[in-house]
Design an enzyme around this catalytic site. Structure first.
Site, PDB file in Angstrom:
ATOM      1  N   VAL A  65     -46.195  34.067 -65.400  1.00 25.00           N
ATOM      2  CA  VAL A  65     -46.381  34.892 -66.594  1.00 25.00           C
ATOM      3  C   VAL A  65     -47.793  35.473 -66.604  1.00 25.00           C
ATOM      4  O   VAL A  65     -48.781  34.768 -66.385  1.00 25.00           O
ATOM      5  CB  VAL A  65     -46.159  34.069 -67.875  1.00 25.00           C
ATOM      6  CG1 VAL A  65     -46.411  34.924 -69.116  1.00 25.00           C
ATOM      7  CG2 VAL A  65     -44.739  33.506 -67.899  1.00 25.00           C
ATOM      8  N   CYS A  66     -47.866  36.778 -66.878  1.00 24.66           N
ATOM      9  CA  CYS A  66     -49.156  37.473 -66.972  1.00 24.66           C
ATOM     10  C   CYS A  66     -49.367  37.888 -68.420  1.00 24.66           C
ATOM     11  O   CYS A  66     -48.733  38.828 -68.906  1.00 24.66           O
ATOM     12  CB  CYS A  66     -49.158  38.690 -66.043  1.00 24.66           C
ATOM     13  SG  CYS A  66     -50.708  39.605 -66.044  1.00 24.66           S
ATOM     14  N   ILE A  67     -50.239  37.170 -69.109  1.00 27.99           N
ATOM     15  CA  ILE A  67     -50.487  37.431 -70.514  1.00 27.99           C
ATOM     16  C   ILE A  67     -51.928  37.054 -70.831  1.00 27.99           C
ATOM     17  O   ILE A  67     -52.478  36.106 -70.243  1.00 27.99           O
ATOM     18  CB  ILE A  67     -49.485  36.632 -71.396  1.00 27.99           C
ATOM     19  CG1 ILE A  67     -49.600  37.011 -72.864  1.00 27.99           C
ATOM     20  CG2 ILE A  67     -49.659  35.142 -71.200  1.00 27.99           C
ATOM     21  CD1 ILE A  67     -48.497  36.371 -73.717  1.00 27.99           C
TER      22      ILE A  67
END
Length: 261
Positions: free
Chosen positions: A110-112
């Site tokens: 996940v890229c957040i």
């Protein structure tokens, strides 16, 4: 003892802490309190359990698709791995369920913003306040991810193709994005059925655990929000004082972020 694990072209290091129950390190204490509180006070949208009772640095997560979204009825599995410097550094979250999403890499990571270290990075376009800080916790991370599922940030996507397809979907120029998500949701339902997991079908079902502060059981199936249970908190090295601290702790639930790369 450290073990190097290869996952879809990305090498990560996993450290096993066989004595983590008795460790007094700040990270272990923080994780003990968070895990205990999530067992006692289930939260809408996800369930957590330990990969191994002796290793508090790795959690298994089940995320449920929010009602009235493309992900409604879905059951998405992920791993959450914490650094020994937690809560001063963020964990890594990687979906095990195949996910087609602008802010999820092909390997499931996940890229957040909330999962980015609190360092200055002018090229990212992120404000320092959007990045990780010790006030965040497992709940704020997972609530941010749940929100992100239905509201991707396409300004700097992790999956460019998914981002382009999502934009076309939002502009009502193409329905391929919706078709792919619906298919993945249906596939996840089969996994939930195989594992005996009951998925919430209404908004009331979805938020019921956080309202009631307890788990439920329907039709003999596992509660969707039940966590890995322990007869007593001594299994995790948590004493009564720790329980009181967990109960007294306040979550900054309103401070989570939806921004991603």
């Amino acid at each position: 003892m450290s073990q190097i694990r290869q996952t879809t072209g990305v090498t990560t290091a996993t450290t096993h802490y066989t004595s983590s129950r008795t460790s007094n390190s700040p990270s272990i204490r923080a994780l003990q309190l968070e895990y205990s509180k999530l067992q006692k006070e289930p939260v809408e949208g996800f369930t957590v359990k330990l990969d191994d009772d002796s290793n508090l640095y790795k959690w298994h997560v089940g995320i449920f698709g929010p009602p009235d979204t493309l992900y409604e009825g879905g059951y998405f599995k992920a791993d959450m791995e914490f650094p020994t410097t937690y809560p001063f550094a963020p964990p890594k979250v990687r979906f095990l369920t195949k996910m087609w999403h602008p802010n999820i890499y092909e390997n499931g990571e996940v890229c957040i913003s909330i999962l980015h270290p609190p360092t200055e990075d002018p090229q990212s376009g992120e404000h320092p306040s959007e990045r990780w800080n010790p006030a965040q916790n497992v709940r704020t991370i997972l609530m941010s991810i749940i929100s992100l599922l239905n509201e991707p940030n396409c300004s700097s996507p992790a999956n460019v193709d998914a981002s382009v397809m999502y934009r076309k979907y939002k502009e009502q120029k193409d329905g391929e994005y919706e078709t792919i998500i619906r298919r993945q949701v249906n596939e996840s339902k089969l996994i939930a059925e195989k594992e005996g997991v009951s998925i919430p079908k209404t908004l009331d079902d979805y938020v019921a655990p956080s309202r009631a502060g307890a788990t439920g059981n329907r039709n003999g199936k596992k509660s969707i929000f039940s966590t890995s249970s322990h007869e007593n908190d001594d299994d995790l090295g948590i004493d009564n004082d720790d329980d009181q601290m967990a109960d007294m702790g306040e979550d900054d639930d309103d401070n989570y972020y939806n921004e991603s790369d």
